[in-house]
Design an enzyme around this catalytic site. Structure first.
Site, PDB file in Angstrom:
ATOM      1  N   ASN A   4       0.117  -6.429  -3.428  1.00  0.00           N
ATOM      2  CA  ASN A   4      -0.429  -6.092  -2.114  1.00  0.00           C
ATOM      3  C   ASN A   4      -0.620  -4.565  -2.051  1.00  0.00           C
ATOM      4  O   ASN A   4       0.351  -3.818  -2.210  1.00  0.00           O
ATOM      5  CB  ASN A   4       0.532  -6.568  -1.025  1.00  0.00           C
ATOM      6  CG  ASN A   4      -0.041  -6.399   0.373  1.00  0.00           C
ATOM      7  OD1 ASN A   4      -0.645  -5.382   0.691  1.00  0.00           O
ATOM      8  ND2 ASN A   4       0.171  -7.385   1.220  1.00  0.00           N
ATOM      9  N   HIS A  24      -4.000  -7.362   3.393  1.00  0.00           N
ATOM     10  CA  HIS A  24      -3.705  -7.965   4.700  1.00  0.00           C
ATOM     11  C   HIS A  24      -4.348  -7.086   5.774  1.00  0.00           C
ATOM     12  O   HIS A  24      -3.688  -6.247   6.391  1.00  0.00           O
ATOM     13  CB  HIS A  24      -2.193  -8.054   4.908  1.00  0.00           C
ATOM     14  CG  HIS A  24      -1.778  -8.868   6.092  1.00  0.00           C
ATOM     15  ND1 HIS A  24      -0.645  -9.653   6.093  1.00  0.00           N
ATOM     16  CD2 HIS A  24      -2.335  -9.020   7.316  1.00  0.00           C
ATOM     17  CE1 HIS A  24      -0.529 -10.245   7.269  1.00  0.00           C
ATOM     18  NE2 HIS A  24      -1.536  -9.871   8.028  1.00  0.00           N
ATOM     19  N   ARG A  71      -5.573  -5.879   9.242  1.00  0.00           N
ATOM     20  CA  ARG A  71      -5.215  -6.188  10.622  1.00  0.00           C
ATOM     21  C   ARG A  71      -6.316  -5.682  11.551  1.00  0.00           C
ATOM     22  O   ARG A  71      -7.124  -4.838  11.167  1.00  0.00           O
ATOM     23  CB  ARG A  71      -3.860  -5.582  10.959  1.00  0.00           C
ATOM     24  CG  ARG A  71      -2.714  -6.338  10.260  1.00  0.00           C
ATOM     25  CD  ARG A  71      -1.351  -5.832  10.679  1.00  0.00           C
ATOM     26  NE  ARG A  71      -0.301  -6.752  10.267  1.00  0.00           N
ATOM     27  CZ  ARG A  71       0.287  -6.758   9.083  1.00  0.00           C
ATOM     28  NH1 ARG A  71      -0.091  -5.897   8.163  1.00  0.00           N
ATOM     29  NH2 ARG A  71       1.239  -7.627   8.792  1.00  0.00           N
ATOM     30  N   HIS A  82      -4.280   0.059   7.981  1.00  0.00           N
ATOM     31  CA  HIS A  82      -4.139   0.302   6.533  1.00  0.00           C
ATOM     32  C   HIS A  82      -5.408  -0.202   5.841  1.00  0.00           C
ATOM     33  O   HIS A  82      -6.368   0.538   5.749  1.00  0.00           O
ATOM     34  CB  HIS A  82      -2.845  -0.299   5.967  1.00  0.00           C
ATOM     35  CG  HIS A  82      -2.369  -1.557   6.615  1.00  0.00           C
ATOM     36  ND1 HIS A  82      -3.086  -2.716   6.619  1.00  0.00           N
ATOM     37  CD2 HIS A  82      -1.218  -1.817   7.288  1.00  0.00           C
ATOM     38  CE1 HIS A  82      -2.401  -3.655   7.254  1.00  0.00           C
ATOM     39  NE2 HIS A  82      -1.266  -3.141   7.682  1.00  0.00           N
ATOM     40  N   GLU A 129      -4.763 -12.016   3.293  1.00  0.00           N
ATOM     41  CA  GLU A 129      -3.797 -12.541   4.247  1.00  0.00           C
ATOM     42  C   GLU A 129      -4.186 -12.151   5.662  1.00  0.00           C
ATOM     43  O   GLU A 129      -4.777 -11.092   5.877  1.00  0.00           O
ATOM     44  CB  GLU A 129      -2.402 -11.961   3.982  1.00  0.00           C
ATOM     45  CG  GLU A 129      -1.829 -12.240   2.621  1.00  0.00           C
ATOM     46  CD  GLU A 129      -0.456 -11.607   2.443  1.00  0.00           C
ATOM     47  OE1 GLU A 129       0.253 -12.027   1.515  1.00  0.00           O
ATOM     48  OE2 GLU A 129      -0.101 -10.695   3.221  1.00  0.00           O
ATOM     49  N   HIS A 152       7.470 -11.304   0.591  1.00  0.00           N
ATOM     50  CA  HIS A 152       8.094 -10.481   1.615  1.00  0.00           C
ATOM     51  C   HIS A 152       9.496 -10.081   1.177  1.00  0.00           C
ATOM     52  O   HIS A 152      10.396 -10.905   1.082  1.00  0.00           O
ATOM     53  CB  HIS A 152       8.161 -11.177   2.984  1.00  0.00           C
ATOM     54  CG  HIS A 152       8.246 -10.193   4.113  1.00  0.00           C
ATOM     55  ND1 HIS A 152       7.133  -9.712   4.780  1.00  0.00           N
ATOM     56  CD2 HIS A 152       9.295  -9.563   4.666  1.00  0.00           C
ATOM     57  CE1 HIS A 152       7.506  -8.850   5.711  1.00  0.00           C
ATOM     58  NE2 HIS A 152       8.821  -8.741   5.651  1.00  0.00           N
TER      59      HIS A 152
END
Length: 238
Positions: free
Chosen positions: A7, A43, A45, A50, A70, A190
């Protein structure tokens, strides 16, 4: 063999903190693949704090391994995924203002919603993974939603691992076995790191993929990116 998907969100955090394009997340993805990682995860958002949607589009053109996106399948996210067509989409129930993922889906409560999203992504040939807590019922629910895989949320494992590894992994083994019984693929992610990853894989050797970002990028500050990717690849051998 378990695949390592890196990631790269945290690389984008550093870039965005200063403006400009240093570090270059696209070049980082290329190098991570060159160092042997079998996938790239992002991921994005809604606030693009980011990874930006534009990064996702550009990464699609350069990533040669598995590309995993994700996120919570709100409409803008769905539109992005349907446009980009990654290898895999991982559905995560993040609130708009979540700092990081902090829970899996209730796949029973949201079955119809998740099934509609899974059907949509399947129409574009995208593999669907649903992020769940290590709960047998939630794994069964994911299968009923039409998921191809589940990703087990491993924060609980990582927190408990230092004091009692066997107790920490117990629920994950049960959930993983149920996923396998149902014909679901298995991912995990995670807070997995250099200390706890090998044990997890040794107990659940049929894990298809681990997605690791924060710990790996942090370790790269000490060891360098190439060496760090190699160290994580060594851990996923179990």
């Amino acid at each position: 063999m378990t695949k390592l998907s890196v990631n790269i969100n945290k690389i984008a955090v550093i870039r965005n903190s200063r403006g400009g394009n240093l570090p270059d997340v696209i070049e980082a993805a290329r190098r991570i693949e060159g160092f042997g990682a079998q996938g790239i995860t992002v991921h994005p958002r809604p606030d693009e704090r980011h990874i930006r949607y534009s990064d996702v589009r550009e990464l699609k053109r350069v990533v040669t391994t598995e590309f995993n996106i994700e996120g919570n399948p709100f409409d803008p996210f769905v539109e992005l995924v349907m446009e980009v067509v990654p290898t895999q989409v991982t559905l995560v129930p993040d609130a708009h203002d979540a700092i990081t993922s902090n829970a899996g889906w209730n796949t029973v409560k949201y079955r119809d919603y998740l099934r509609s999203r899974a059907d949509l992504f399947h129409s574009r040939g995208i593999r669907v993974s649903i992020f769940v807590n290590p709960d047998v019922e939630m794994v069964r629910g994911a299968a009923e939603c039409g998921a191809d895989r589940v990703e087990l949320y491993t924060e609980g494992y990582a927190s408990a691992y230092p004091s009692n590894p066997e107790a920490a992994v117990r629920d994950y083994v049960a959930a993983a076995e149920e996923a396998r019984r149902l014909g679901l693929g298995l991912n995990a992610g995670h807070d997995l790191n250099l200390d706890n990853l090998r044990y997890f894989i040794s107990r659940i050797p049929f894990t298809d993929e681990v997605s690791i970002g924060h710990a790996l990028i942090s370790d790269a500050l000490y060891y360098g990116l190439e060496r760090t990717v190699a160290m994580y690849l060594d851990r996923v051998k179990g």
